[in-house]
Each structure stands twice: as C-alpha cells, then as structure tokens.
Design an enzyme around this catalytic site. Structure first.
Site, PDB file in Angstrom:
ATOM      1  N   SER A 402       9.121  33.103  -2.511  1.00 35.43           N
ATOM      2  CA  SER A 402       8.392  33.750  -3.615  1.00 35.43           C
ATOM      3  C   SER A 402       7.187  34.572  -3.178  1.00 35.43           C
ATOM      4  O   SER A 402       6.639  35.324  -3.985  1.00 35.43           O
ATOM      5  CB  SER A 402       7.941  32.690  -4.632  1.00 35.43           C
ATOM      6  OG  SER A 402       9.053  32.188  -5.341  1.00 35.43           O
ATOM      7  N   LYS A 540      -0.460  33.345  -3.283  1.00 33.27           N
ATOM      8  CA  LYS A 540       0.887  33.157  -3.830  1.00 33.27           C
ATOM      9  C   LYS A 540       1.610  32.113  -2.991  1.00 33.27           C
ATOM     10  O   LYS A 540       1.620  32.161  -1.758  1.00 33.27           O
ATOM     11  CB  LYS A 540       1.683  34.469  -3.792  1.00 33.27           C
ATOM     12  CG  LYS A 540       3.075  34.341  -4.403  1.00 33.27           C
ATOM     13  CD  LYS A 540       2.972  34.202  -5.919  1.00 33.27           C
ATOM     14  CE  LYS A 540       4.344  33.896  -6.546  1.00 33.27           C
ATOM     15  NZ  LYS A 540       4.701  32.457  -6.434  1.00 33.27           N
ATOM     16  N   THR A 541       2.169  31.143  -3.691  1.00 29.68           N
ATOM     17  CA  THR A 541       2.986  30.114  -3.036  1.00 29.68           C
ATOM     18  C   THR A 541       4.429  30.580  -2.956  1.00 29.68           C
ATOM     19  O   THR A 541       4.844  31.538  -3.609  1.00 29.68           O
ATOM     20  CB  THR A 541       2.931  28.794  -3.812  1.00 29.68           C
ATOM     21  OG1 THR A 541       3.371  29.044  -5.158  1.00 29.68           O
ATOM     22  CG2 THR A 541       1.540  28.209  -3.812  1.00 29.68           C
ATOM     23  N   GLY A 542       5.193  29.896  -2.166  1.00 29.03           N
ATOM     24  CA  GLY A 542       6.625  30.137  -2.072  1.00 29.03           C
ATOM     25  C   GLY A 542       7.299  28.901  -1.524  1.00 29.03           C
ATOM     26  O   GLY A 542       6.764  28.238  -0.623  1.00 29.03           O
TER      27      GLY A 542
END
Length: 594
Positions: A402, A540-542
């Site tokens: 992501s 932003k995480t993923g």
C-alpha cells in the site's frame, strides 16, 4: 516453483551458450594454452552448472559475500500474482485514525505445463540414477573379485613411478580379469585396477607408461572431478550442450594426462608412448564407470591423443608464462559472465546506488525489531546525512504494497484522473469485508482507510501507459507493472527497496520529481498521521500477505518540526504478523528515541 522452473530453463539456454563460449575460447587460444590449461577451462563449466541454484546477480554479488561472513537471520517469503482474497481484520493505528487493512494474495498452483516438465525431468533423472546404480553394483562386484597385485616386476615398476612423481601416499594396485582398460578409483582411498590381459601382454616399458598415466590421474584429483561430472550429468541429462561439454571435458582430461606423462619422458620416448596407445587400442576401451578415470577411450579419442603426442613439444618458460596470463584473463571473463546463469537471481533484483550516491552511517537497531528481519533508512534534510540499519535488506527490492498508493495518487492528480478539489470516486456496490471500504471515497478517506479499490480504479483512469511512463520517470524500483495495474504492487511484479523509498520521498519534498507542488501538498495532507506542538508526522503503512499470512510490513514517510525534517522508510519481514501496523510502531519508537 513455477517461476524457478521457467528461470531454470532460461538459465539452461545461457549454459548452452557458455559451453559454446568455452569451445570458442579453447579454439582461439589453443596455441597459448597447454593441454592441462585447456582441460582446466572446463572447471568453469562445472562451477557454472551450480550457479542456477545460487543467489547470484551482477548487483548482489556483494550480498553473497556478506552472507558468508554474516548470515542473515532468515529468508524472505515470496508472493505471487495470483487472485486476491481478503483475510484478516481491520488494524487500528495507535496514534491516529488511520487503518492498515490487509489483503492477501493466494499462492497459485504450478501450471500443467510446468508440472509436466518437472515430471519429465524426474523420470529422466530416475533412469540416469538406475544406470548409475547398475554401474556402481558392477564396480562393487569387480572390487570384491579383484586381487592385490602379485607380479614382482610390475610392483617394482610401480614403486619407481611413485618415486619419479614424488607420490608418498600409499596407493593399492589390484589385478582383475573383468576390465578391458586400467582405471583409477577412489577419492579418499585411491586404488588402481589393472586388467589381467595387460599384465600378461605388456612389456616393462609399456607397463611403465600405463602406470605413469594412472598416477597422473591420481595426482590431479581426477576421481573427484569425475564424481562432479557424473552428478552434473544426472541433473542436466536433458541439455545436449551440457552433455557435449562433459564429453569434451573427458577427452581433454585424457589429453592433459598424456601431456603430463610426456613432460616426464625424454623426447625420444614420445613415439614409444604413442605406440603403447596404438598397440593396445583394440584391447582397451572407454571406461564405463562414471566415477572412474582411466587410460582407455574410443577410437575417435585415441586418434586425438595420438595426434597430440605426435605434435607435443615441451613449453618454454616464456610460453608457460604467456599461457598462464591468457588463462587468468579468460578465467576473469568467464567468472564475470557467471551471474546471468542464476535462476534464483534472474527475478531477484537489488538496488545498486550510483557510485556518487549517499554515504551512510550504520545504526544498530536490532533491539527494536524483535523477531523480525528488517531495515530502517533515515535522511536528515538539514544535515544532508543518511543513517541506515541493515544495509543488506535496505537495498533489497520487495513489493511496495500500500505504500505505492502515495504515487498512484500523485500520478492520478497529474493526469487529471482526480483533482485537488474533487477527488471522490463512486463505490460500485461490491461488498468488501471492511465497512470503511463500502462507500464512496475521496483521496483523504481512501488513504486513511487504505482502500484498494479506489487506487485500482484511479490507476485504471490514469491509464497503464501513463502510469508506466511516470514510474520510469521517477525510477520507481524495478518499474515492472507486467502483473497488471490492479495487482503488480501486491506481492507481485513491482518491487522497490527501502532505500529507494526514502530517496523518492526526499526528492518529492525537494520538488525534484515531475509532480506539481499543489498536487504534492494534496497528497501530503492525505498522509498526515499526527500534528502537535512538537511537529507533524506524515506516513503510509503497507502490508503484504500471502495465503493469509502477513509477511511484509512497511511504514514510510517524513516528519516536519522546528528542528528540521526527516525522511524515513522502515520495512519488516517475517513468516507471519509482519504488518504495516507493527512496522509503524517500530518506526515511531525509533524516531522518538532518536
């Protein structure tokens, strides 16, 4: 397995070219290279046959050295580009309303063609093993029936040959009626077997040449090389080029052995040695034992050996020096070409920073990562300095998951797929397991809830050619969208390293990427995680999940405060529970402590 099989077949095409290259080099340099050196050229083929199973590539040779001196804690799980299945539950961030929803890609079964190819290879391997076992049983029976040599004259000759070659090890000599050609066997317990008909028919001079030949096989470790050649023949039974290369190697082994014997003889004895081969050409034949080396051969090989003996001249000192230099140059070229043969590394790319790239200060942050393999990259914009933990993994390209959505949004804004004032996309009614996804979304909510369908649709609006163009312009990892815009960034073809993630964010904030400032600000606002008196945190995480197991966790972003700005990228790898949420928690602890 499917990817490895395909890449292994490609590697075999390169191996065929490698055999051709060795043959061409041998022909071009035949006057400079001695018979022994020409035989040693084939050692590079044996080494190359192992390369497809090794993690080699031009960009990660240093990683192999790093692993030898400091082995990594574990291997990285590999995903596929198969159909998507939703698993897990919503993971609520601890410091904001951001959510790290997880989708899982399913590992797909190999295709019918791949299964068929593997079965054919296994059947061929079993046939070759049966033939090898049959030869080994026959050899075992021969060993049981053989008797220690009793002929006193030949025993005396053998002792003289040992002294001439300065061989101090005790080597047993046996006689047997079940052989047509003398052979040398044994890696750890060497022994020579002589056919009874040679013992009865040979003169003392002929027997001396035969014994010198067999002892040269022992001195140069030909029994071990023969074992490696047999193993290579088993694995690559289907590759005609490899089989041809191994046959040429056996021929060159005998030529090299003949030349080594000739170097011990007076020039007047060369015809006598050749006559010995001719005299017994009908009585000796090619050795049928895969792990043995002997004096015999077919008539084609005997002819080549006679020609070699007839043309043999001792090399002058200067000629030997030129030959060694030529051999070293050729060896360096062949070794440099070896990484392209690796089936494990064809698709395994590492990021190689430019020669004038950033200089790093190494960090020891292992205590923060617990049981995860991982890396952390930090850039201080004020000091223009880089800090890094675990450089080996920091340059390894892996799926962005992501975190790719940062650039999907920027590309969509630049292409006009959405605008700063109107970024809403309509939900098509498909029911997702996360309630937050089942409604219309704008850029802020889609980024906050990591809504995959929003960015799938956004990329579709932007267009594959436009997306590919932007990824190439900004040099986003390996730029590979071959798996399709909907899945390439989900544990599939598109890959990027943590170091590249940090470098891209650095360039983005500096205005060095082809995106307008207003669009950068719009995405930056959507990435806001926390704002207080100490400053602002954007990120932003993923999470990458394969077959329901979270194996790849990201948190990338930057901070702004009165003290300065920092860009960071953190990645964790594991067999399970390696999520973006956990990556974020680790990153925040590191940032706070630093």
């Amino acid at each position: 397995m499917q990817d490895f099989v395909v890449l292994f077949l490609i590697s075999n095409l390169f191996l065929a070219a490698f055999v051709g290259l060795i043959l061409a080099v041998k022909r071009i340099f035949r006057r400079q290279l001695s018979c022994r050196m020409q035989y040693h050229m084939w050692f590079f083929l044996l080494a190359a046959l192992a390369v497809p199973f090794l993690p080699l590539s031009p960009n990660n040779l240093y990683r192999l050295f790093f692993r030898l001196v400091s082995p990594a804690a574990g291997s990285l799980p590999q995903g596929t580009k198969a159909g998507i299945a939703f698993t897990g539950e919503a993971r609520t961030e601890t410091v904001s309303a951001f959510h790290d929803f997880t989708v899982s890609v399913s590992g797909h079964a190999p295709s019918a063609l791949v299964i068929c190819l593997v079965l054919i290879w296994l059947i061929g391997l079993m046939v070759m093993l049966v033939l090898l076992l049959r030869s080994r049983i026959y050899l075992y029976r021969l060993e049981r029936s053989a008797l220690l040599l009793q002929n006193p004259e030949i025993k005396r000759l053998f002792q003289d040959c040992l002294g001439k070659l300065k061989v101090r090890r005790r080597i047993a000599v046996y006689s047997t009626p079940y052989l047509k050609s003398p052979v040398t066997l044994g890696i750890f317990r060497p022994r020579i077997y002589l056919p009874l008909h040679l013992i009865s028919d040979c003169s003392a001079k002929d027997m001396r040449y035969i014994l010198l030949h067999e002892l040269q096989h022992y001195r140069h470790g030909d029994a071990l090389i023969g074992c490696l050649m047999s193993i290579a023949g088993l694995i690559y039974w289907f590759n005609p080029a490899v089989r041809q290369g191994l046959r040429k190697m056996r021929d060159d082994r005998e030529l090299a052995c003949d030349s080594s014997v000739l170097e011990l003889l007076d020039e007047s004895e060369y015809p006598c040695y050749g006559n010995t081969l001719l005299q017994f050409a009908e009585k000796i034949s090619h050795c049928s034992f895969p792990f043995a080396s002997g004096m015999g051969g077919d008539f084609r090989q005997i002819k080549k050996r006679i020609v070699n003996i007839a043309s043999f001249r001792p090399a002058a000192r200067s000629q030997k020096l030129k030959g060694r230099l030529a051999y070293l140059v050729i060896a360096a070229a062949l070794i440099g070409a070896a990484p392209v043969l690796s089936a494990n590394a064809v698709g395994e790319e590492d990021y190689a920073p430019a020669e004038k790239g950033p200089e790093f200060t190494s960090l020891d942050l292992s205590a923060y990562f617990g049981g995860y393999d991982g890396s952390f990259v930090l850039y201080d914009t004020k000091a223009d300095s880089w800090k890094i933990y675990n450089q080996e993994l920091a340059v390894k390209r892996i799926s962005p998951d992501s975190t790719y959505k940062i650039y999907s949004a920027l590309m969509g804004l630049e292409a006009g797929s959405i605008s700063d004032g109107n970024s809403e996309l309509t939900w098509d009614g498909t029911e997702y397991p996360f309630a937050e996804w089942n409604q219309n979304q704008n850029l802020a909510t889609a980024m906050q809830n990591s809504v995959n369908w929003y960015f799938h649709y956004l990329d579709k609006r932007t267009g594959k050619d436009t997306v590919q163009s932007y990824l190439s312009q900004i040099r986003y990892g390996n730029e590979d969208t071959s798996a399709g815009l909907e899945s390439c960034w989900l544990e599939s073809s598109l890959k990027i390293s943590p170091l590249e993630q940090a470098e891209l964010l650095k360039k983005l904030l500096a205005g060095e990427l082809p995106f307008r400032r207003q669009h950068i600000q719009t995405v930056q606002d959507a990435l806001l995680v926390r704002s207080d008196d100490s400053g602002r945190l954007y990120g932003k995480t993923g999470t990458g999940a394969v077959d329901g197991m979270e194996v790849n966790g990201w948190f990338v972003g930057f901070t702004e405060s009165a003290q300065g700005s920092y860009v960071f990228a953190l990645n964790i790898q594991g067999n399970s529970n390696a999520t973006g949420t956990h990556a974020k928690e680790i990153a925040l602890r590191i940032l706070q402590d630093m």
